[in-house]
Write a protein that holds these residues in place. Structure first.
Motif, mmCIF file in Angstrom:
data_model
loop_
_atom_site.group_PDB
_atom_site.id
_atom_site.type_symbol
_atom_site.label_atom_id
_atom_site.label_comp_id
_atom_site.label_asym_id
_atom_site.label_seq_id
_atom_site.Cartn_x
_atom_site.Cartn_y
_atom_site.Cartn_z
ATOM 1 N N HIS A 152 -3.998 -2.059 -0.328
ATOM 2 C CA HIS A 152 -2.387 -2.087 -0.171
ATOM 3 C C HIS A 152 -1.823 -3.615 -0.662
ATOM 4 O O HIS A 152 -0.960 -3.824 -1.537
ATOM 5 C CB HIS A 152 -1.978 -1.924 1.148
ATOM 6 C CG HIS A 152 -0.493 -2.435 1.429
ATOM 7 N ND1 HIS A 152 0.774 -1.645 0.874
ATOM 8 C CD2 HIS A 152 -0.033 -3.432 2.320
ATOM 9 C CE1 HIS A 152 1.694 -2.383 1.387
ATOM 10 N NE2 HIS A 152 1.286 -3.320 2.188
ATOM 11 N N ARG A 153 -2.598 -4.599 -0.223
ATOM 12 C CA ARG A 153 -2.296 -6.084 -0.631
ATOM 13 C C ARG A 153 -2.429 -6.130 -2.049
ATOM 14 O O ARG A 153 -1.548 -7.097 -2.708
ATOM 15 C CB ARG A 153 -3.134 -6.900 0.130
ATOM 16 C CG ARG A 153 -2.861 -7.117 1.523
ATOM 17 C CD ARG A 153 -3.679 -7.915 2.216
ATOM 18 N NE ARG A 153 -3.760 -7.928 3.779
ATOM 19 C CZ ARG A 153 -4.611 -8.392 4.622
ATOM 20 N NH1 ARG A 153 -5.831 -8.900 4.029
ATOM 21 N NH2 ARG A 153 -4.347 -8.138 5.919
ATOM 22 N N ALA A 154 -3.212 -5.439 -2.750
ATOM 23 C CA ALA A 154 -3.419 -5.710 -4.353
ATOM 24 C C ALA A 154 -2.383 -4.858 -4.985
ATOM 25 O O ALA A 154 -2.795 -4.657 -6.105
ATOM 26 C CB ALA A 154 -4.750 -5.176 -4.727
ATOM 27 N N HIS A 155 -1.427 -4.061 -4.390
ATOM 28 C CA HIS A 155 -0.562 -3.327 -5.060
ATOM 29 C C HIS A 155 -1.092 -2.014 -5.604
ATOM 30 O O HIS A 155 -0.699 -1.715 -6.733
ATOM 31 C CB HIS A 155 0.170 -3.941 -6.097
ATOM 32 C CG HIS A 155 0.919 -5.471 -5.322
ATOM 33 N ND1 HIS A 155 1.996 -5.210 -4.371
ATOM 34 C CD2 HIS A 155 0.801 -6.660 -5.532
ATOM 35 C CE1 HIS A 155 2.299 -6.563 -4.039
ATOM 36 N NE2 HIS A 155 1.562 -7.496 -4.721
ATOM 37 N N ALA A 156 -1.682 -1.264 -4.975
ATOM 38 C CA ALA A 156 -2.571 0.135 -5.415
ATOM 39 C C ALA A 156 -1.533 1.095 -5.677
ATOM 40 O O ALA A 156 -0.512 1.181 -4.936
ATOM 41 C CB ALA A 156 -3.566 0.337 -4.373
ATOM 42 N N LEU A 181 -10.468 10.490 12.434
ATOM 43 C CA LEU A 181 -9.629 10.305 11.146
ATOM 44 C C LEU A 181 -8.401 9.907 11.490
ATOM 45 O O LEU A 181 -7.715 9.350 10.385
ATOM 46 C CB LEU A 181 -9.436 11.726 10.552
ATOM 47 C CG LEU A 181 -8.907 11.980 9.206
ATOM 48 C CD1 LEU A 181 -9.661 11.447 8.266
ATOM 49 C CD2 LEU A 181 -8.692 13.659 9.091
ATOM 50 N N SER A 182 -7.923 9.767 12.563
ATOM 51 C CA SER A 182 -6.607 9.254 13.024
ATOM 52 C C SER A 182 -6.395 7.564 12.447
ATOM 53 O O SER A 182 -5.294 7.105 12.247
ATOM 54 C CB SER A 182 -6.230 9.418 14.424
ATOM 55 O OG SER A 182 -7.091 8.802 15.256
ATOM 56 N N ARG A 183 -7.387 6.998 12.557
ATOM 57 C CA ARG A 183 -7.455 5.499 12.264
ATOM 58 C C ARG A 183 -7.102 5.497 10.751
ATOM 59 O O ARG A 183 -6.141 4.568 10.377
ATOM 60 C CB ARG A 183 -8.774 5.115 12.167
ATOM 61 C CG ARG A 183 -9.411 4.898 13.564
ATOM 62 C CD ARG A 183 -10.807 4.341 13.847
ATOM 63 N NE ARG A 183 -11.097 4.312 15.000
ATOM 64 C CZ ARG A 183 -12.539 4.363 15.354
ATOM 65 N NH1 ARG A 183 -13.476 4.390 14.482
ATOM 66 N NH2 ARG A 183 -12.827 4.423 16.664
ATOM 67 N N LEU A 184 -7.805 6.237 9.967
ATOM 68 C CA LEU A 184 -7.183 6.200 8.319
ATOM 69 C C LEU A 184 -5.985 6.892 8.156
ATOM 70 O O LEU A 184 -4.852 6.161 7.515
ATOM 71 C CB LEU A 184 -8.330 6.848 7.471
ATOM 72 C CG LEU A 184 -8.077 7.112 6.074
ATOM 73 C CD1 LEU A 184 -8.380 5.638 5.554
ATOM 74 C CD2 LEU A 184 -8.905 8.299 5.453
ATOM 75 N N GLU A 185 -5.442 7.780 8.722
ATOM 76 C CA GLU A 185 -4.178 8.557 8.821
ATOM 77 C C GLU A 185 -2.994 7.643 9.026
ATOM 78 O O GLU A 185 -2.022 7.375 8.403
ATOM 79 C CB GLU A 185 -4.068 9.576 9.658
ATOM 80 C CG GLU A 185 -4.753 10.870 9.436
ATOM 81 C CD GLU A 185 -4.609 12.151 10.234
ATOM 82 O OE1 GLU A 185 -3.866 13.061 9.727
ATOM 83 O OE2 GLU A 185 -5.156 11.889 11.231
ATOM 84 N N ARG A 186 -3.109 6.609 10.260
ATOM 85 C CA ARG A 186 -2.389 5.722 10.509
ATOM 86 C C ARG A 186 -2.096 4.665 9.458
ATOM 87 O O ARG A 186 -0.877 4.488 9.138
ATOM 88 C CB ARG A 186 -2.721 4.836 11.948
ATOM 89 C CG ARG A 186 -2.381 5.890 12.985
ATOM 90 C CD ARG A 186 -2.669 4.841 14.143
ATOM 91 N NE ARG A 186 -3.675 4.414 14.516
ATOM 92 C CZ ARG A 186 -4.917 4.838 14.956
ATOM 93 N NH1 ARG A 186 -4.830 6.007 15.681
ATOM 94 N NH2 ARG A 186 -6.067 4.272 15.227
ATOM 95 N N LEU A 187 -3.317 4.145 8.759
ATOM 96 C CA LEU A 187 -3.129 3.264 7.504
ATOM 97 C C LEU A 187 -2.285 3.765 6.353
ATOM 98 O O LEU A 187 -1.537 3.261 5.648
ATOM 99 C CB LEU A 187 -4.196 2.319 7.344
ATOM 100 C CG LEU A 187 -4.775 1.650 8.441
ATOM 101 C CD1 LEU A 187 -6.180 0.956 7.981
ATOM 102 C CD2 LEU A 187 -3.607 0.555 8.813
ATOM 103 N N VAL A 188 -2.699 5.046 6.095
ATOM 104 C CA VAL A 188 -2.150 5.744 4.955
ATOM 105 C C VAL A 188 -0.571 5.809 5.058
ATOM 106 O O VAL A 188 0.296 5.655 4.307
ATOM 107 C CB VAL A 188 -2.725 7.054 4.570
ATOM 108 C CG1 VAL A 188 -1.980 7.814 3.542
ATOM 109 C CG2 VAL A 188 -4.449 6.885 4.148
ATOM 110 N N ARG A 189 -0.459 6.311 6.300
ATOM 111 C CA ARG A 189 1.153 6.545 6.568
ATOM 112 C C ARG A 189 1.781 5.044 6.557
ATOM 113 O O ARG A 189 3.038 4.920 6.092
ATOM 114 C CB ARG A 189 1.115 7.237 8.201
ATOM 115 C CG ARG A 189 2.519 7.428 8.389
ATOM 116 C CD ARG A 189 2.809 8.292 9.617
ATOM 117 N NE ARG A 189 1.962 7.532 10.853
ATOM 118 C CZ ARG A 189 0.813 7.976 11.404
ATOM 119 N NH1 ARG A 189 0.443 9.246 10.760
ATOM 120 N NH2 ARG A 189 0.421 7.387 12.472
ATOM 121 N N LEU A 190 1.422 3.999 6.883
ATOM 122 C CA LEU A 190 2.117 2.529 6.926
ATOM 123 C C LEU A 190 1.760 1.987 5.371
ATOM 124 O O LEU A 190 3.180 1.672 5.103
ATOM 125 C CB LEU A 190 1.065 1.787 8.004
ATOM 126 C CG LEU A 190 1.394 0.366 7.998
ATOM 127 C CD1 LEU A 190 2.814 0.076 8.514
ATOM 128 C CD2 LEU A 190 0.597 -0.525 8.652
#
Length: 424
Positions: free
Chosen positions: A213-217, A253-262
């Motif tokens: 995210h920080r690298a503007h993917a 999986l919820s850990r990853l889901e939260r960051l994808v959503r964010l």
């Protein structure tokens, strides 16, 4: 409602017609990946693809290795007809899949030595444009492919060096994203492709997605491989509690889901490799074959109920020849079917238990079983039916009723029987 259930009137069970969970992903597809078996397994490639089609495989992830397709540098790298390109091996598989109308996730991986200063294929190319040019060529060679994944598990050193999310974004993902979208209308590009943990010298998937995210993917989908970390203690639906963990398995999986959503609020999620190994033959990391089958079904349910997940891809069809490699096949190295094969065709999972009341979820996935099935329980000498199932659409169903602890049940449909499931 994705399916409904009618109970046999002569059986005194508490039954309920239940719609699919409102939060589940719309139209989730279940698939498989096994590059080596597809490319060079027994029989013809058409036979092998027909086998997958008969199991109900809806999507196959297949890898096109840049280093193998272009071992020497093309003069016109965006032109798939450049003499340096050799598409013969991947095309034999991809054409067979296309002929059967099986969807494909085309994974692009492996840097040729001319692109990375003479290093092995897991070293990133030195140029930010070379991989994008290859992605253009691949998209033009296979214009019917709409789903692409950029690299495999780049958060681990064995798959990408330097193991850097910013370099992954700037030299692999973003160039490929721009190139494929320019070449293919309606394409979906998956970034990440992360392993559930970084391992030695790697980066955790949670840190990786943050750094992407920080690298503007740029991506349409986040891909992840949610393997269990401890197969003998972790199920697809439950993992030991850990508030500080930065790993992401199916159970967490919820850990990853939260960051994808964010970080990527418009992105969907593909689970592009998943499976439990079997013991035998893997006595260290494998689980007993009946338990492997249970986890195939539970994994299918866990992905089904995740709101953003659109794909779950099983790894593998057939065990790998070396025990130190993966033994998560639906069949053994000698092609003997495991209970996991029946669980893939007719998944059945226990989703809740309150007192003597059990909730079941399942799917009539194999294409030839039709839309009618029965649930059966095992007696001392035979199986007997206790509910009739009628489904529509993609074949999902739910059932809720009384079953004693330790009951063994299964789905029977169209001449196929699912793997036995022991009620907890």
């Amino acid at each position: 409602m994705r399916g409904f259930l009618a109970c046999l009137g002569a059986v005194a069970f508490v039954c309920a017609v239940a719609p699919a969970a409102a939060t589940s992903a719309p139209g989730i597809a279940y698939g498989l990946t096994d590059d080596a078996w597809l490319a060079s397994g027994p029989g013809t490639v058409e036979d092998r693809v027909a086998t997958l089609d008969g199991l109900g495989v809806q999507v196959v992830r297949f890898t096109v290795r840049w280093d193998q397709v272009a071992p020497t540098e093309p003069a016109v790298p965006t032109d798939p007809q450049d003499p340096a390109y050799d598409w013969a091996t991947p095309s034999s598989v991809l054409d067979a899949l296309h002929a059967r109308d099986i969807d494909v996730v085309l994974q692009l991986d492996g840097a040729p030595s001319w692109s990375n200063g003479g290093k092995p294929p897991n070293y990133i190319p030195t140029s930010a444009t070379s991989f994008g040019a290859f992605a253009t060529a691949a998209a033009r060679e296979y214009p019917w492919v709409k789903k692409f994944q950029i690299w495999n598990e780049p958060n681990q050193q064995r798959w990408l060096r330097p193991t850097s999310a910013p370099l992954y974004v700037t030299r692999l993902l973003n160039p490929a994203y721009a190139a494929i979208h320019a070449a293919t209308s309606g394409a979906k590009i998956a970034g990440g492709g992360t392993a559930p943990r970084g391992s030695t010298g790697g980066v955790s998937p949670i840190a990786w997605i943050t750094r992407m995210h920080r690298a503007h993917a740029r991506l349409d989908v986040y891909a992840h491989n949610p393997y269990p970390l401890n197969p003998k203690r972790e199920t697809p639906l439950h993992a030991p509690a850990c508030k500080t963990c930065t790993t992401a398995t199916m159970a967490t999986l919820s850990r990853l889901e939260r960051l994808v959503r964010l970080y990527f609020p418009r992105a969907r999620i593909w689970l592009t490799e998943y499976g439990y190994q079997s013991n035998p033959p893997d006595r260290l990391l494998g689980v007993a074959p009946p338990l492997q089958a249970r986890y195939v079904s539970e994994g299918a349910y866990a992905a089904y109920r995740a709101p953003r997940v659109d794909l779950l891809i099983h790894f593998l069809y057939r065990d790998e020849p070396t025990v130190a490699r993966f033994q998560s096949g639906l069949v053994t190295l000698h092609n003997a079917p495991r209970p996991a094969l029946a669980a893939f065709e007719l998944p059945l999972a226990e989703t809740a238990r309150t007192g003597s009341t059990t909730s079941l979820w399942g799917q009539l996935r194999a294409p030839d079983v039709g839309s009618v099935a029965v649930l059966e329980s095992k007696g001392e000498t035979s199986w007997s039916s206790f509910a009739r199932i009628n489904v529509s659409g993609r074949g999902y169903f739910r059932w809720r009723g009384r079953l004693p602890h330790g009951s063994v049940v299964r789905v029977h449909a169209g001449g196929l029987v699912g793997a036995p499931l022991t009620i907890t």
